[in-house]
Design an enzyme around this catalytic site. Structure first.
Site, PDB file in Angstrom:
ATOM      1  N   LYS A   1    -105.133   5.328  61.323  1.00  0.00           N
ATOM      2  CA  LYS A   1    -106.086   6.416  61.561  1.00  0.00           C
ATOM      3  C   LYS A   1    -107.339   6.312  60.696  1.00  0.00           C
ATOM      4  CE  LYS A   1    -103.201   9.689  63.943  1.00  0.00           C
ATOM      5  NZ  LYS A   1    -102.476  10.953  63.924  1.00  0.00           N
TER       6      LYS A   1
ATOM      7  N   ARG B   1     -94.531   7.967  62.743  1.00  0.00           N
ATOM      8  CA  ARG B   1     -95.051   7.412  64.001  1.00  0.00           C
ATOM      9  C   ARG B   1     -95.962   6.240  63.658  1.00  0.00           C
ATOM     10  NH1 ARG B   1     -99.441   8.105  67.356  1.00  0.00           N
ATOM     11  NH2 ARG B   1     -99.011   8.041  69.596  1.00  0.00           N
TER      12      ARG B   1
HETATM   13  C1  8Y4 Z   1    -106.153   4.076  65.430  1.00  0.00           C
HETATM   14  C2  8Y4 Z   1    -105.098   4.162  66.299  1.00  0.00           C
HETATM   15  C3  8Y4 Z   1    -106.744   5.217  64.969  1.00  0.00           C
HETATM   16  C4  8Y4 Z   1    -104.651   5.396  66.725  1.00  0.00           C
HETATM   17  C5  8Y4 Z   1    -106.310   6.442  65.390  1.00  0.00           C
HETATM   18  C6  8Y4 Z   1    -105.274   6.524  66.262  1.00  0.00           C
HETATM   19  C7  8Y4 Z   1    -100.253  11.612  66.642  1.00  0.00           C
HETATM   20  C8  8Y4 Z   1     -99.628  11.810  67.870  1.00  0.00           C
HETATM   21  C9  8Y4 Z   1    -101.387  10.585  68.137  1.00  0.00           C
HETATM   22  C10 8Y4 Z   1     -99.693  12.229  65.489  1.00  0.00           C
HETATM   23  C11 8Y4 Z   1     -97.987  13.086  66.930  1.00  0.00           C
HETATM   24  C12 8Y4 Z   1    -103.757   8.117  67.134  1.00  0.00           C
HETATM   25  C13 8Y4 Z   1    -100.067  11.124  70.221  1.00  0.00           C
HETATM   26  C14 8Y4 Z   1    -103.843   9.452  67.741  1.00  0.00           C
HETATM   27  N1  8Y4 Z   1    -101.344  10.835  66.824  1.00  0.00           N
HETATM   28  N2  8Y4 Z   1     -98.504  12.540  68.023  1.00  0.00           N
HETATM   29  N3  8Y4 Z   1    -100.348  11.161  68.797  1.00  0.00           N
HETATM   30  N4  8Y4 Z   1     -98.553  12.954  65.696  1.00  0.00           N
HETATM   31  N5  8Y4 Z   1     -96.868  13.825  67.023  1.00  0.00           N
HETATM   32  N6  8Y4 Z   1    -104.938   7.768  66.691  1.00  0.00           N
HETATM   33  O1  8Y4 Z   1    -100.194  12.152  64.371  1.00  0.00           O
HETATM   34  O2  8Y4 Z   1    -102.753   7.471  67.091  1.00  0.00           O
HETATM   35  S1  8Y4 Z   1    -102.604   9.686  68.983  1.00  0.00           S
END
Ligand code: 8Y4
Length: 276
Positions: free
Chosen positions: A221, A255
């Site tokens: 993130k 996650r």
């Molecule tokens: C790079 C890759 C930078 C991915 C940002 C991201 C969460 C989630 C996501 C979380 C739960 C993400 C679906 C966002 N984040 N579900 N989902 N908790 N429960 N961003 O933190 O991965 S998607």
């Protein structure tokens, strides 16, 4: 601690890793490589082999600025993958969605958990999960993905996120979703500045104190980018460090995109936490 997860009872006496399987063509972490169910299945097998305890299948991009996806399109992306994973793998499969129709169809196809970044607030979402044995992850988000990173504000981020989640847990109980199938998640990066994310990570124990499993999603993130200057594909070390810290502060489910590395980090952090 056991989490009721459809047909599974997920043992959370030790923290576990949830592997992220994106089936969005525009997913920025996987560059659309995972458009086909076959490719998703290959990656899922690998994640299972290296120790994932649960897999999270998402067909709606929730990255900052993402466009919304229609129900039909989301079902077309997610259902074939959920069906294939449930047929072949022993682990519980989670579906990352906010849409009641997708929840119902995925659960009918064997999904054991609903991971909802909108915490079952959509009309019909509580009922979609209540009529099943599926678990739910209730996540906090301020605003909507398209605009959530435009000047997010809190008076006391830990207290406000905690109060929101407590209210959603109560809404679940009222709807017939018992605590034995509820997970809470502060929602790192969802309408939060770097400072908010750090406050939530430092205060994660507050959430764990209520006795419900806490899920932390920190993998790749932007807070890692803000702290290290690194782009998404260079965030493995930062992600693994944050996973260990989240476990040290009480998280039960991490996650993550990079399952093998995260499983090791979770094991060492859990050993230290146990000793304390
Ligand atoms: C790079 C890759 C930078 C991915 C940002 C991201 C969460 C989630 C996501 C979380 C739960 C993400 C679906 C966002 N984040 N579900 N989902 N908790 N429960 N961003 O933190 O991965 S998607």
């Amino acid at each position: 601690m056991l989490l009721t997860c459809g047909q599974h009872a997920l043992d959370l006496s030790e923290p576990v890793v949830m592997g992220v399987l994106n089936v969005t063509p525009d997913s920025f972490s996987d560059g659309g490589e995972l458009a086909s169910p076959e490719a998703a299945l290959r990656q899922a097998r690998r994640m299972a082999e290296v120790g994932a305890a649960i897999l999270d299948v998402g067909g709606e991009s929730t990255r900052p600025g993402a466009r919304e996806v229609g129900t039909g399109e989301e079902l077309d992306r997610v259902l074939p993958v959920v069906e294939a994973l449930v047929a072949e793998l022993e682990l519980p499969v989670s579906v990352d969605t906010s849409k009641p129709e997708v929840m119902r169809e995925a659960i009918a196809a064997g999904a054991a958990m609903v991971n909802d970044v909108r915490a079952l607030q959509a009309p019909g979402a509580l009922a979609a999960v209540a009529g099943s044995q599926a678990a739910v992850c209730l996540m906090h988000m301020q605003g909507e993905p398209r605009t959530m990173q435009v000047d997010p504000r809190y008076r006391d981020v830990v207290a406000e996120v905690h109060a929101f989640l407590a209210a959603r847990v109560e809404a679940c109980e009222t709807a017939g979703i018992g605590r034995e199938r509820v997970v809470v998640d502060p929602g790192f990066g969802f309408g939060k500045t770097l400072e908010h994310n750090l406050a939530l990570l430092a205060g994660l124990r507050e959430f764990a104190r209520d006795g419900l499993p806490v899920l932390a999603g920190l993998s790749r993130k932007s807070m890692i980018g803000a702290l290290t200057g690194r782009c998404v594909r260079e965030r493995l070390a930062g992600s693994v460090a944050l996973a260990a810290l989240a476990v040290a502060n009480g998280a039960s489910i991490i996650r993550a995109h990079d399952v093998a590395e995260t499983v090791d980090a979770v094991k060492v952090a859990a050993a230290v936490r146990r000793y304390r």
